[in-house]
Design an enzyme around this catalytic site. Structure first.
Site, PDB file in Angstrom:
ATOM      1  CE  LYS A 197      -1.661   0.796   0.504  1.00 33.31           C
ATOM      2  NZ  LYS A 197      -0.802  -0.500   1.099  1.00 33.31           N
ATOM      3  CD  GLU A 229      -3.481  -5.317   3.858  1.00 32.76           C
ATOM      4  OE1 GLU A 229      -5.042  -5.168   4.657  1.00 32.76           O
ATOM      5  OE2 GLU A 229      -2.934  -4.682   3.758  1.00 32.76           O
TER       6      GLU A 229
END
Ligand code: NDP
Ligand code: HSE
Length: 429
Positions: free
Chosen positions: A206, A191
């Site tokens: 997630k 990220e």
């Protein structure tokens, strides 16, 4: 086939966005045939307009993402900026101005998915986000659609490519943590702030998304128990090897046995080398879904990176465009069960505990007494002594996590326990 193109606004043209734009161009004819109308890139919002972007008409580039989504002629907005703001405001503005949205933004969906779904429903638009979970692997659509007639009880797997890459490199090539993280970042897996990966926030987002869809309830990132991989040492990995295991960062979402609640957690765990998840290498992800009628399903594939993630985005683009042409919308939020999320203490699991203890008579008995007092049953004990000190590795049977952490707390208070070298859960047996 309709000749008037559907107009697409791309918000973000980084690792994922640049691949989305590339595939939209190279596969234009196939996409048009599959959708029933051509799709046209109508604008690309970025932060740095002067950056050279191969294959993209510079006239399409803008730094004013808000004006782009407010144009009124955009059919689909693809949000691949990431983060909470301005992504959230842009998605809401897109709905208000007639566009459906495809997003890869797990951080936002796990934080505010319910409000975004509500906005999509209010304006009669689609919100699709296959790319938000596990890169190229189809998971959101199988859960939302293919398994809509079944009852999912468990979702377990590796859902972060960066941390799997790091753990794999540490295990197989003896690479250092920082070196492996730098490599994962250079490959476009991490990220924008890799803390999200290594501290488990990305996997927790997630897990929240997967648990919400699987159990038809609302799970936010704050409901997910989260531990990252920053505390995992080379010694933990070596200890796992001695037990015939490897270390993986797992996301585990479960429906309670009585069906009245769910749990969602992300933490490193030792799993046996014989378990299919043990052979998931590099930035690959793999997820098991257990459902009443289907039994056990396994999904495996590239979990991060520009091209794999763009594949999932493009799949959603085709679906959303088809819905537009058919004046329909796809599935929205399904949260009717309203199942609460139980705390981590109620999860039943196993611990691998490594202790540094004094090597003298009675120490083992003292340690065993602590386990017994907390109601935790010991599976195996391995002791190695040297110069009056010893290292003691205890693997427990399954027990509530609260009892296991209570055991560790009590062990720390023993004079004969010099230190708790590592604690790791054991899964997959
Ligand atoms: P990048 O950092 O590579 O790209 C982000 C893009 O957004 C850049 O083009 C950047 O512009 C643009 N941007 C940032 N802020 C703004 C703003 N305020 N207005 C307009 N544009 C802006 O990120 P990724 O492509 O890696 O990730 C994008 C999304 O996809 C994230 O939500 C991420 O979690 C998700 N994702 C990423 C995966 C991966 O493997 N990388 C996999 C699955 C999901 P500029 O180019 O000028 O800097
Ligand atoms: N940073 C994420 C990962 C990208 O490593 O899995 C894919 O979601």
């Amino acid at each position: 086939m309709r000749t008037r193109p559907l107009k697409v606004a791309l918000l973000g043209c980084g690792v994922v966005g640049s691949e989305v734009a590339r595939i939209m161009t190279t596969h234009a004819d196939d996409l048009a045939a599959r959708i029933g109308a051509p799709v046209e890139l109508a604008g690309v919002a970025v932060r740095r307009p002067s950056k050279v972007r191969e294959g993209i008409d510079p006239a399409l580039i803008t730094t004013d993402a808000t004006a782009l989504v407010q144009r009124g002629d955009i059919d689909v907005v693809i949000e691949v900026i990431g983060g909470i703001e301005p992504a959230r405001a842009l998605i809401t503005t897109a709905f208000e101005n007639g566009a459906s949205v495809v997003s890869a933004n797990k951080a936002l969906l796990a934080e505010d998915g319910a409000a975004l779904h509500a906005a999509a429903e209010k304006y009669g638009r689609d919100l699709y986000y296959e790319a938000a979970v596990a890169g190229a692997i189809p998971l959101v659509r199988p859960l939302r659609e293919s398994l809509a007639g079944d009852k999912v009880n468990r979702v377990l797997g590796i859902v972060n490519g960066t941390t799997n890459f790091i753990l794999d490199k540490m295990d197989t090539s003896g690479a250092g943590y920082s070196e492996a993280l730098d490599e994962a970042t250079a490959l476009g897996y991490a990220e924008a702030d890799p803390t999200a990966d290594v501290e488990g926030f990305d996997a927790a987002a997630k897990a929240a998304i997967l648990a919400g869809i699987a159990f038809h309830t609302r799970v936010r990132i704050g409901d997910v128990h989260r531990e990252g991989i920053t505390e995992v040492t080379a010694a933990d990995i070596a200890s796992a090897r001695r037990m015939g295991c490897t270390v993986k960062l797992l996301a585990i979402c479960e429906r309670a046995a009585d069906g009245a609640s769910v749990t969602a957690r992300v933490h490193p765990a030792m799993i046996p080398l014989s378990h299919p998840l043990a052979s998931v290498r590099e930035a690959y992800n793999a997820v098991f879904i257990e459902a009443d009628a289907a039994g056990q399903l396994m999904f495996y594939g590239p979990g991060a990176g520009g091209s794999p993630t763009a594949s999932a985005v493009l799949g959603d683009l085709v679906a959303v465009c088809r819905n537009k042409l058919g004046e329909a919308t796809g599935p929205g939020e399904s949260a009717y069960t309203r199942l609460p999320v139980s705390p981590m203490g109620e999860v039943v699991t196993r611990y691998h505990i490594s202790l540094d203890v004094a090597d003298k008579p009675g120490v083992l008995a003292q340690v065993a007494t602590v386990f017994a007092e907390q109601g935790v049953s010991i599976d195996t004990v391995r002791q190695q002594g040297k110069d009056g000190e010893a290292s003691l590795v205890v693997v427990t049977h399954r027990a509530p996590d609260a009892a296991l952490s209570g055991t560790v707390e009590a062990l720390r208070k023993l004079d004969t326990v010099r230190g708790v070298a590592s604690i790791m859960r054991v899964e997959g047996e």
